[in-house]
Design an enzyme around this catalytic site. Structure first.
Site, PDB file in Angstrom:
ATOM      1  N   LYS A 154      28.999  14.818   9.415  1.00  0.00           N
ATOM      2  CA  LYS A 154      28.326  15.311  10.625  1.00  0.00           C
ATOM      3  C   LYS A 154      28.270  14.160  11.644  1.00  0.00           C
ATOM      4  O   LYS A 154      27.299  13.399  11.698  1.00  0.00           O
ATOM      5  CB  LYS A 154      26.925  15.823  10.249  1.00  0.00           C
ATOM      6  CG  LYS A 154      26.356  16.795  11.274  1.00  0.00           C
ATOM      7  CD  LYS A 154      25.158  17.534  10.717  1.00  0.00           C
ATOM      8  CE  LYS A 154      24.357  18.220  11.802  1.00  0.00           C
ATOM      9  NZ  LYS A 154      25.043  19.275  12.535  1.00  0.00           N
TER      10      LYS A 154
HETATM   11  N1  PMP Z   1      28.883  23.633  10.096  1.00  0.00           N
HETATM   12  C1  PMP Z   1      28.643  22.873  11.174  1.00  0.00           C
HETATM   13  C2  PMP Z   1      29.790  22.403  11.995  1.00  0.00           C
HETATM   14  C3  PMP Z   1      27.312  22.539  11.516  1.00  0.00           C
HETATM   15  O1  PMP Z   1      27.059  21.791  12.588  1.00  0.00           O
HETATM   16  C4  PMP Z   1      26.244  23.018  10.722  1.00  0.00           C
HETATM   17  C5  PMP Z   1      24.828  22.675  11.081  1.00  0.00           C
HETATM   18  N2  PMP Z   1      24.444  21.449  10.527  1.00  0.00           N
HETATM   19  C6  PMP Z   1      26.563  23.809   9.598  1.00  0.00           C
HETATM   20  C7  PMP Z   1      27.885  24.084   9.319  1.00  0.00           C
HETATM   21  C8  PMP Z   1      25.474  24.297   8.685  1.00  0.00           C
HETATM   22  O2  PMP Z   1      24.970  23.228   7.950  1.00  0.00           O
HETATM   23  P1  PMP Z   1      23.466  23.212   7.415  1.00  0.00           P
HETATM   24  O3  PMP Z   1      23.294  24.467   6.640  1.00  0.00           O
HETATM   25  O4  PMP Z   1      23.384  21.994   6.580  1.00  0.00           O
HETATM   26  O5  PMP Z   1      22.586  23.179   8.610  1.00  0.00           O
END
Ligand code: PMP
Length: 301
Positions: A154
């Protein structure tokens, strides 16, 4: 955006208005930061942060791509996250930790000469997509290739891919985008992972370095499996999606968001049975109404 009073910045509580960075901060120019999105919910035992350790661990894992030391430990950042929520008396909302390179020396390879900053902000924020079934557009932008960047981290700069896809979907009259990978299979949403249901089997794209390993995705796989559903992680084609009975997005902000149509083609009958069951279970868990998953909650006492 509803402000809170303080932002945790490099170990200090700084007034919201004073939490500023220099215009020559490395991350501002090159997108060289790692960040997280976490939610906290009001429960009858007070505010609870959902899967805090998993999020901070992923934050450190994302930042590890730069191979630069962080002064704080995961444990310290977990503690600081709890403290900033307490300090702001936030009952329910969104938490944004970010590790970024500050002012130092410009230039791509000069990150080791820049200060490593850590900030944690939090503020009240209702569900991102509101829980209603949404209209999705398959984006012309493909998800970042796993060999171009470490696509399962991320990293701030990666979000230009998500921003372009989102803007295009919104400007074309849809609620959200769905990005395909370089092979033309489903990758994920701009800020969400993707699931379909077909004949009571739940399917979601494999991670394989190509999508973010979502913490909500992981939670839904566990919840669904515990409820006795079969969950398969596999390559999913757009054709398979268009024939699905149900489809939904998962994400910290999006929670479980049902998908009504993709490229204006209705998905299934619109009944969203299993999506509804999973959504209810998820919302009960984050609100502390299911003892079995208590270990996913960190209470802010
Ligand atoms: N994919 C992307 C590109 C994201 O930015 C997010 C949000 N963090 C998610 C998937 C979902 O991840 P999470 O469930 O950990 O929030």
């Amino acid at each position: 955006m509803k402000k809170t009073k303080f932002i945790w910045l490099n170990g200090k509580f700084v007034r919201w208005e004073k939490a500023m960075v220099h215009v020559l901060s490395h991350t501002l120019h090159y997108g060289s930061g790692a960040f997280e999105g976490i939610k906290c919910y009001n429960t009858n035992k007070g505010t609870a942060i959902f899967r805090l350790n998993a999020h901070i661990t992923r934050l450190f894992d994302s930042f590890s791509i730069f191979n630069i030391k962080i002064k704080n430990t995961i444990k310290e950042i977990v503690k600081a996250t709890i403290e900033i929520i307490k300090k702001n008396k936030l009952k329910e909302g969104y938490i944004r930790p970010i590790i970024f390179f500050g002012y130092g020396v410009m230039g791509l390879h000069n990150i080791h000469k820049c200060k490593v900053n850590i900030a944690i902000a939090c503020w009240p924020w209702p569900a991102y997509l509101g829980g209603k079934a949404i209209k999705v557009k398959v984006s012309n932008y493909i998800r970042l290739h796993k060999d171009s960047v470490k696509a399962d981290k991320k990293i701030t700069g990666y979000y230009i891919n998500s921003i372009l896809a989102s803007l295009d979907a919104k400007r074309s009259g849809y609620d959200e985008a769905l990005l395909l990978d370089f092979k033309g299979n489903i990758a994920e949403g701009p800020g969400e992972n993707f699931f379909i249901v077909k004949d009571n089997i739940i399917k979601t794209p494999r991670i394989k370095g190509q999508i973010l390993p979502g913490i909500t995705r992981d939670s839904i796989i566990k919840i669904a499996t515990d409820l006795g559903y079969k969950v398969i992680e596999k390559e999913i084609s757009l054709n398979e999606v268009l024939k699905a009975d149900e489809a939904f997005f998962t994400g910290t902000a999006a929670e479980i968001t049902p998908i009504e149509s993709i490229n204006n083609k209705k998905i299934g009958t619109g009944k969203l049975e299993i999506t509804g069951v999973l959504r209810k279970n998820y919302l009960d868990i984050v609100h502390g109404k299911n003892k079995k998953y208590e270990n996913w909650l960190t209470y802010v006492k």
